[in-house]
Enzyme design. Structure first.
Site, PDB file in Angstrom:
ATOM      1  N   CYS A   7       8.469 -55.267 -56.254  1.00  0.00           N
ATOM      2  CA  CYS A   7       6.356 -54.904 -56.176  1.00  0.00           C
ATOM      3  C   CYS A   7       6.064 -54.462 -57.792  1.00  0.00           C
ATOM      4  O   CYS A   7       6.155 -54.174 -58.694  1.00  0.00           O
ATOM      5  CB  CYS A   7       6.450 -53.873 -54.990  1.00  0.00           C
ATOM      6  SG  CYS A   7       7.627 -52.152 -55.118  1.00  0.00           S
ATOM      7  N   ASN A  10       8.053 -50.022 -57.925  1.00  0.00           N
ATOM      8  CA  ASN A  10       9.454 -50.200 -57.958  1.00  0.00           C
ATOM      9  C   ASN A  10       9.834 -48.501 -57.118  1.00  0.00           C
ATOM     10  O   ASN A  10      10.998 -48.051 -57.493  1.00  0.00           O
ATOM     11  CB  ASN A  10      10.429 -50.244 -59.210  1.00  0.00           C
ATOM     12  CG  ASN A  10      11.741 -50.370 -58.883  1.00  0.00           C
ATOM     13  OD1 ASN A  10      12.351 -50.383 -59.962  1.00  0.00           O
ATOM     14  ND2 ASN A  10      12.420 -50.898 -57.963  1.00  0.00           N
ATOM     15  N   CYS A  12       8.309 -48.029 -53.598  1.00  0.00           N
ATOM     16  CA  CYS A  12       7.713 -47.907 -52.123  1.00  0.00           C
ATOM     17  C   CYS A  12       8.035 -48.930 -51.769  1.00  0.00           C
ATOM     18  O   CYS A  12       9.466 -49.273 -50.731  1.00  0.00           O
ATOM     19  CB  CYS A  12       6.476 -48.130 -52.016  1.00  0.00           C
ATOM     20  SG  CYS A  12       5.535 -46.718 -53.025  1.00  0.00           S
ATOM     21  N   ARG A  13       7.947 -50.377 -52.206  1.00  0.00           N
ATOM     22  CA  ARG A  13       8.246 -51.973 -51.375  1.00  0.00           C
ATOM     23  C   ARG A  13       9.583 -51.968 -51.981  1.00  0.00           C
ATOM     24  O   ARG A  13      10.282 -52.630 -50.709  1.00  0.00           O
ATOM     25  CB  ARG A  13       7.157 -52.791 -51.276  1.00  0.00           C
ATOM     26  CG  ARG A  13       5.889 -52.694 -50.264  1.00  0.00           C
ATOM     27  CD  ARG A  13       5.111 -53.159 -50.667  1.00  0.00           C
ATOM     28  NE  ARG A  13       4.502 -52.540 -52.407  1.00  0.00           N
ATOM     29  CZ  ARG A  13       3.831 -53.377 -53.375  1.00  0.00           C
ATOM     30  NH1 ARG A  13       2.969 -54.821 -52.160  1.00  0.00           N
ATOM     31  NH2 ARG A  13       2.796 -52.825 -54.280  1.00  0.00           N
ATOM     32  N   SER A  14       9.308 -52.171 -53.014  1.00  0.00           N
ATOM     33  CA  SER A  14      10.880 -52.921 -53.467  1.00  0.00           C
ATOM     34  C   SER A  14      12.440 -51.976 -53.089  1.00  0.00           C
ATOM     35  O   SER A  14      13.402 -52.415 -52.735  1.00  0.00           O
ATOM     36  CB  SER A  14      10.575 -53.720 -55.109  1.00  0.00           C
ATOM     37  OG  SER A  14      11.186 -52.320 -55.654  1.00  0.00           O
ATOM     38  N   ASP A 122       0.355 -52.858 -50.479  1.00  0.00           N
ATOM     39  CA  ASP A 122       0.886 -51.703 -50.631  1.00  0.00           C
ATOM     40  C   ASP A 122       1.046 -50.364 -49.713  1.00  0.00           C
ATOM     41  O   ASP A 122      -0.651 -49.825 -49.156  1.00  0.00           O
ATOM     42  CB  ASP A 122       0.100 -51.836 -52.275  1.00  0.00           C
ATOM     43  CG  ASP A 122       0.600 -50.350 -52.659  1.00  0.00           C
ATOM     44  OD1 ASP A 122       0.952 -49.732 -52.874  1.00  0.00           O
ATOM     45  OD2 ASP A 122      -0.249 -50.161 -53.789  1.00  0.00           O
TER      46      ASP A 122
END
Ligand code: 4NP
Length: 151
Positions: A7, A10, A12-14, A122
């Site tokens: 993301c 690095n 939140c999402r990934s 995001d």
């Protein structure tokens, strides 16, 4: 099989995608190695965002040991799949990727032609609900992705 989830930051999402893939792989007894990275350098060395840690913890997944890092050129040869969370991440990866590389570089929600789980948006500037939605979307994508890899 080696998968890198990517993301922007690095945090939140990934990291969430990494934790979910590892959790499902363990449940299914799959031999897969997962890491995550960001296209940006802002958060190198940091823990995942507290809201991501919480959203994953409520699904029984601990991601608090992860630390943020930035994507490197060698990632494109070390991993079989490099999966981007959104279209902007994918454009940035395609911009830096070596012309010849081993990894398939794709958007996670559209990792093959017949599939479209959309972009994983995001959640950074939103609230806890955004992080729960992110987790649920990542769980659907991860489940389908692993089924596809190991069918
Ligand atoms: P991520 O979320 O890309 O899912 O880790 C973000 C984290 C930090 C920022 C943006 C997105 N930021 O602007 O600092």
């Amino acid at each position: 099989m080696k998968v890198l989830t990517v993301c922007l930051g690095n945090i939140c999402r990934s990291p969430a995608a990494q934790g979910i893939l590892e959790h499902f792989a363990q449940q299914k007894g799959l031999d897969i190695s997962v890491d995550s990275a960001g296209t940006a350098a802002y958060h190198i060395g940091k823990l995942p965002d507290a809201r991501s840690i919480r959203a994953l913890k409520s699904a029984g997944i601990d991601i608090s040991h992860q630390r943020a890092r930035q994507v490197t050129l060698s990632d494109f040869d070390r991993f079989d799949w490099v999966v981007a969370m959104d279209a902007e991440n994918l454009v940035n990866l395609q911009r830096i990727k070596p012309a010849q590389c081993h990894a398939k570089v794709v958007m996670f929600g559209r990792y093959r032609d017949a599939v479209d789980f959309g972009e994983v948006g995001d959640p950074y500037y939103g609230g806890d609900q955004g992080f729960e939605d992110m987790r649920n979307q990542l769980m659907m994508i991860s489940n389908d992705f692993l089924d596809h890899l190991y069918d």
